[in-house]
Design an enzyme around this catalytic site. Structure first.
Site, PDB file in Angstrom:
ATOM      1  N   PHE A 106       0.884  -1.144   0.003  1.00 22.62           N
ATOM      2  CA  PHE A 106      -0.093   0.067  -0.102  1.00 22.62           C
ATOM      3  C   PHE A 106       0.879   1.233  -0.177  1.00 22.62           C
ATOM      4  O   PHE A 106       0.251   2.433  -0.373  1.00 22.62           O
ATOM      5  CB  PHE A 106      -0.920   0.127   1.290  1.00 22.62           C
ATOM      6  CG  PHE A 106      -0.191   0.339   2.598  1.00 22.62           C
ATOM      7  CD1 PHE A 106      -0.351   1.624   3.174  1.00 22.62           C
ATOM      8  CD2 PHE A 106       0.583  -0.500   3.324  1.00 22.62           C
ATOM      9  CE1 PHE A 106       0.160   2.160   4.161  1.00 22.62           C
ATOM     10  CE2 PHE A 106       0.864  -0.036   4.484  1.00 22.62           C
ATOM     11  CZ  PHE A 106       0.931   1.451   4.862  1.00 22.62           C
ATOM     12  N   LYS A 107       2.086   1.121   0.597  1.00 19.47           N
ATOM     13  CA  LYS A 107       2.917   2.376   0.415  1.00 19.47           C
ATOM     14  C   LYS A 107       2.978   2.856  -1.134  1.00 19.47           C
ATOM     15  O   LYS A 107       3.471   4.045  -1.118  1.00 19.47           O
ATOM     16  CB  LYS A 107       4.210   1.904   1.015  1.00 19.47           C
ATOM     17  CG  LYS A 107       4.151   1.295   2.407  1.00 19.47           C
ATOM     18  CD  LYS A 107       3.694   1.835   3.549  1.00 19.47           C
ATOM     19  CE  LYS A 107       3.588   1.600   4.853  1.00 19.47           C
ATOM     20  NZ  LYS A 107       4.939   1.324   5.648  1.00 19.47           N
ATOM     21  N   ASP A 108       2.800   2.176  -1.951  1.00 23.68           N
ATOM     22  CA  ASP A 108       3.144   2.830  -3.338  1.00 23.68           C
ATOM     23  C   ASP A 108       2.110   3.909  -3.639  1.00 23.68           C
ATOM     24  O   ASP A 108       2.789   4.889  -4.248  1.00 23.68           O
ATOM     25  CB  ASP A 108       2.766   1.372  -4.480  1.00 23.68           C
ATOM     26  CG  ASP A 108       3.762   0.603  -4.607  1.00 23.68           C
ATOM     27  OD1 ASP A 108       4.999   0.831  -4.655  1.00 23.68           O
ATOM     28  OD2 ASP A 108       3.461  -0.648  -4.645  1.00 23.68           O
ATOM     29  N   THR A 139       7.694   0.235   3.538  1.00 17.44           N
ATOM     30  CA  THR A 139       7.904   1.406   3.040  1.00 17.44           C
ATOM     31  C   THR A 139       9.143   1.732   2.126  1.00 17.44           C
ATOM     32  O   THR A 139       9.338   2.297   1.246  1.00 17.44           O
ATOM     33  CB  THR A 139       8.149   2.477   4.161  1.00 17.44           C
ATOM     34  OG1 THR A 139       6.862   2.681   4.941  1.00 17.44           O
ATOM     35  CG2 THR A 139       8.401   3.959   3.881  1.00 17.44           C
TER      36      THR A 139
END
Length: 436
Positions: A106-108, A139
């Site tokens: 999800f850090k994208d 991250t």
């Protein structure tokens, strides 16, 4: 849009300064002076918009005139070029899959948006931008891929030795070019402390133009609101207008973004903060006492945070009404044994393979639904990473069902370029100065 520090509400800086400075000198975190309400017309018709359209509308309302409309649209189109589907598992149990970006996490969303923002603001002839980032797992990989090859930038990633998965470590350490990886003999909290100390060190700030790619940077938080609005849009298409989000929580940037979306008008009934044994926030929600503690290693390593940086932002959002915080957020904490049980139960019930962080969020959602008997409210738990990143936690049967993406297979052919350091600031500072 102007931003203030959580430690100084009188401070006013523009978005560009907030992005490049990352953290105010008073050691607070930047927050928008005004949080706009997006209006019922937009909210109730979210199902008519695409993810890039939603992202543009949210960002434009937060940033105002800081980036011209056409430039912002182009930036978002480039950064958010993957999807985030809400997958139904059963009635009122859905998973928001946030691992379809290039680093499979999800850090994208935050890393790609932020890298393009920084590149946009960097002017020709300016001093090189040195990006420091501490990572407990995902991250670093997202930031590395987000900044790889970006002109006039250099990224230094700090990660805790032996506490990230093999695939995560390959994503951090095999890039080369303008990406450096430092293996720190300590915990994620040690890595995070080194980054924060660097930002307040006069000698380092005189020599380097330092900024952070951690979720302490406001440019990481803003794009994470996009997928909450987009998830709600998908639910509206299915006839659901009430939602509860269960969020795997470590440094509390993910759920912090959800709360920012709520503040902007997203009608969320409840947020569930799902943690592993690092239970600082669930304990606070139960006792009213916020007591940071040393982090402990777990199977859900990206959540191994004992002193979540973003909690100050959440507290700031509710400073006028602290009781509302407890009314909106429920906290659940689970052991590694619970996590493994949840992974197995998810697979047995739905033939669904979830990473350990995702499994904790599912378990918390189910517990909340059973305790509260919430009825016809859509429950959504966030899946924050592709399960292939954590091969060691699965049984042979479950591991056999994981489809390993091509980019992971390519990583396994590359060599690590990591440098090993202790957890002391003097050694870290000396490395930076000697490798300038």
């Amino acid at each position: 849009m102007k931003f203030y520090s959580t430690n100084n509400t009188d401070l006013r800086v523009g978005f560009k300064e907030a992005v490049f400075n990352s953290m105010p000198q008073d050691k607070g975190l930047y927050m928008p002076v005004e949080i706009p309400h997006l209006g019922d017309k937009f909210i109730h018709n979210l199902d008519q918009y695409t993810l890039p359209e939603i992202a543009y509308h949210v960002a434009q309302n937060l940033l105002g005139d800081d980036i011209p409309a056409n430039d912002l649209k182009a930036l978002i189109k480039d950064a958010i070029n993957f999807y985030a589907p809400v997958v139904k598992l059963e009635d009122n149990v859905n998973v928001l899959e946030l691992f379809h970006g290039p680093s499979l996490a999800f850090k994208d969303f935050g890393a790609r948006f932020m890298s393009r923002i920084m590149s946009y603001f960097l002017e020709e002839g300016e001093k090189q931008l040195d990006v420091l980032v501490a990572t407990s797992g995902d991250t670093g990989g997202a930031v590395a891929l987000g900044f790889l090859g970006v002109p006039n930038t250099r990224v230094t990633i700090l990660y805790p030795k032996g506490k990230v998965s093999d695939i995560q470590e390959l994503q951090l350490t095999t890039n080369g070019q303008n990406i450096r990886a430092l293996e720190i003999d300590g915990t994620f909290d040690d890595c995070q402390a080194l980054v924060k100390l660097a930002f307040t060190d006069a000698e380092l700030n005189a020599k380097f133009r330092l900024t952070s790619a951690n979720s302490i940077n406001i440019a990481r938080l803003i794009p994470q609101t996009f997928y909450y609005f987009n998830a709600y849009a998908q639910l509206l298409k299915r006839g659901s207008s009430k939602v509860v989000f269960a969020v795997p929580s470590g440094n509390f940037g993910n759920i912090g973004a959800g709360l920012l979306a709520w503040k902007m008008g997203l009608p969320v009934e409840r947020f569930i903060a799902a943690t592993n044994a690092n239970d600082t926030v669930p304990e606070f929600l139960k006792t009213g006492v916020y007591q940071p503690k040393p982090s402990v290693a777990t199977l859900s390593n990206a959540m191994d945070v004992g002193n979540p940086s973003n909690w100050v932002r959440i507290a700031d959002l509710f400073k006028e009404d602290p009781e509302a915080l407890n009314a909106l957020i429920a906290g659940y904490t689970y052991s590694d044994e619970d996590t493994l049980g949840a992974i197995q139960e998810l697979f047995d019930s739905y033939q669904y393979v979830a990473c350990p962080h995702t499994a904790i969020a599912w378990k918390a959602l189910k517990a909340y639904q059973q305790e509260q008997q919430v009825g016809d409210i859509a429950g959504v738990f966030l899946s924050t990473a592709h399960p292939c990143k954590f091969p060691d936690v699965f049984t042979e049967q479950i591991a056999g069902e994981i489809v390993v993406p091509a980019q992971v297979k390519e990583l396994e052919q590359k060599d690590s370029k990591a440098v090993s350091l202790g957890a002391g600031f003097d050694e870290f500072k000396r490395y930076l100065l000697q490798n300038s």
